[in-house]
Scaffold this active site. Structure first.
Site, short mmCIF file in Angstrom:
data_model
loop_
_atom_site.label_atom_id
_atom_site.label_comp_id
_atom_site.label_asym_id
_atom_site.label_seq_id
_atom_site.Cartn_x
_atom_site.Cartn_y
_atom_site.Cartn_z
N TYR A 38 30.69 23.18 40.59
CA TYR A 38 30.82 24.61 39.91
C TYR A 38 29.31 25.28 39.59
CZ TYR A 38 31.74 28.12 36.09
OH TYR A 38 31.66 29.35 35.52
N SER B 83 27.91 26.26 42.77
CA SER B 83 28.56 27.58 43.41
C SER B 83 28.04 28.87 42.49
CB SER B 83 29.92 27.71 42.93
OG SER B 83 30.46 27.83 41.82
N ILE C 75 32.37 31.24 26.93
CA ILE C 75 33.22 32.32 26.52
C ILE C 75 34.60 31.90 26.26
CG2 ILE C 75 33.91 34.75 27.13
CD1 ILE C 75 30.65 34.48 26.73
P1 NAD Z 1 39.73 32.54 33.50
O1 NAD Z 1 40.36 31.44 34.07
O2 NAD Z 1 40.29 33.23 32.49
O3 NAD Z 1 40.30 33.82 34.68
C1 NAD Z 1 39.75 33.86 36.17
C2 NAD Z 1 40.68 34.53 36.87
O4 NAD Z 1 40.46 33.96 38.40
C3 NAD Z 1 41.99 33.68 36.80
O5 NAD Z 1 43.10 34.91 36.51
C4 NAD Z 1 42.74 33.18 38.08
O6 NAD Z 1 43.91 33.26 38.45
C5 NAD Z 1 41.96 33.92 39.05
N1 NAD Z 1 41.45 33.38 40.28
C6 NAD Z 1 41.06 32.06 40.33
N2 NAD Z 1 40.98 31.49 41.73
C7 NAD Z 1 41.44 32.83 42.38
C8 NAD Z 1 41.39 33.03 43.74
N3 NAD Z 1 41.36 32.07 44.62
N4 NAD Z 1 42.04 34.12 44.10
C9 NAD Z 1 42.09 35.26 43.16
N5 NAD Z 1 41.90 34.94 42.04
C10 NAD Z 1 41.62 33.78 41.47
O7 NAD Z 1 38.18 32.61 33.74
P2 NAD Z 1 37.26 33.40 32.88
O8 NAD Z 1 36.56 32.59 31.90
O9 NAD Z 1 37.46 34.80 32.48
O10 NAD Z 1 36.21 33.48 34.25
C11 NAD Z 1 35.61 34.56 34.71
C12 NAD Z 1 34.43 34.37 35.65
O11 NAD Z 1 33.45 34.20 34.57
C13 NAD Z 1 34.63 33.10 36.52
O12 NAD Z 1 33.83 33.44 37.78
C14 NAD Z 1 33.82 32.11 35.86
O13 NAD Z 1 33.20 30.98 36.51
C15 NAD Z 1 32.70 32.75 35.04
N6 NAD Z 1 32.32 32.10 33.73
C16 NAD Z 1 33.11 31.58 32.78
C17 NAD Z 1 32.55 31.29 31.63
C18 NAD Z 1 33.28 30.89 30.33
O14 NAD Z 1 33.07 30.22 29.63
N7 NAD Z 1 34.64 31.13 30.55
C19 NAD Z 1 31.19 30.97 31.57
C20 NAD Z 1 30.27 31.34 32.65
C21 NAD Z 1 30.71 32.07 33.75
#
Ligand code: NAD
Length: 258
Positions: A160, A163, A193
């Site tokens: 992760y 990436s 978050i």
């Molecule tokens: P989340 O799991 O709530 O939402 C992610 C969404 O991506 C989901 O609806 C899922 O179905 C969709 N998804 C996953 N694989 C997919 C695919 N192959 N094709 C289409 N859709 C797909 O996650 P989030 O926390 O809202 O994360 C959003 C972004 O923020 C991500 O890139 C995550 O890595 C990044 N992020 C999250 C955090 C955190 O603390 N939540 C921190 C830093 C970065």
């Protein structure tokens, strides 16, 4: 949110729109008048996002969705092509879809590593590649979702973190490559978050993790950010308010990595 209409007549693709920050960004941009197309694998989540966004839609804002995997090349090509055919142009691309899997590095398979890279990084490359010719025409922009794991030691999530490091590098280089052609490329790097992704981040290995390594992961007061904290910055970057911000990665973690 007031009466902002920064996205009136703007066509916007947001991936990972069925949940978390993707959903919050859809809601924010539709409220500001955007024509938003959400992309995700999760149809019921997309339906819910649409219903929520319609409640606060403003200034001509509209929302629809397309189901598909961001890591599948044919799907990505079709999504961008269909959006441009149906809406006539593309102004903003938000590469938000992502997955987090936790494991000890010594127990991480190549297949798992590749799945995470394909979903979080290859997808960003493919969407950018397909969108850029259209964004040049509209002088549009891209916002990518990185993470503080790209810059600081976050244990048990090596694929992760790799990436997200790739997303940061791609953001800088794309911004430079397309600077003269008028396309801005930025990213946000959230800390923890409160979304479904981190409800149970260490899953099966939770009992087996070394808590002394977690100095970077939570604020001293234990507070996590909300998806709306990220959506507002994505919206700023993607709007004319961000016109002179390019190749930037904005850390949004409530000061956790200060
Ligand atoms: P989340 O799991 O709530 O939402 C992610 C969404 O991506 C989901 O609806 C899922 O179905 C969709 N998804 C996953 N694989 C997919 C695919 N192959 N094709 C289409 N859709 C797909 O996650 P989030 O926390 O809202 O994360 C959003 C972004 O923020 C991500 O890139 C995550 O890595 C990044 N992020 C999250 C955090 C955190 O603390 N939540 C921190 C830093 C970065």
């Amino acid at each position: 949110m007031g009466q902002l209409s920064r996205f009136s007549n703007k066509v916007i693709i947001i991936t990972g729109a069925a949940s978390g920050m993707g959903r919050a960004t859809v809601i924010r941009m539709v409220a500001e008048g955007g024509t938003v197309i959400g992309v995700d694998l999760n149809e019921s989540g997309l339906e819910e996002t649409v219903q929520l966004a319609l409640k606060t839609a403003g200034n001509g804002g509209s929302v629809s969705y397309m189901i598909g995997s961001v890591s599948d090349e044919k799907t990505v090509i079709k999504i961008v092509s269909d959006v441009v055919t149906n809406y006539g142009k593309l102004d903003v691309l938000v590469n938000n879809a992502g997955i987090l899997r936790s494991s000890h590095t010594t127990e991480t398979s190549v297949e798992e590593f590749q799945t995470i890279i394909n979903t979080n990084l290859l997808s960003v490359f493919m969407f950018c590649r397909e969108a850029l010719p259209h964004l040049i025409k509209t002088q549009g922009n891209i916002v990518n979702l990185a993470s503080t794991s790209a810059f600081f030691g976050h244990p048990y999530m090596i694929p992760y973190a790799a990436s997200k490091g790739g997303v940061v590098s791609m953001t800088h280089s794309l911004a430079w490559e397309y600077l003269k052609q008028g396309v801005r490329v930025n990213a946000v790097a959230p800390g923890g978050i409160s979304t479904p992704m981190i409800k149970n981040p260490f899953g099966k290995i939770a009992a087996d993790v070394d808590m002394s390594l977690f100095t970077h992961l939570a604020r001293p007061d234990g507070k996590f950010g909300e998806p709306e904290n990220i959506a507002s910055v994505i919206a700023m970057l993607a709007s004319t308010d961000g016109n002179f911000i390019n190749g930037e990665v904005i850390r949004i973690d409530g000061g956790n990595h200060s």
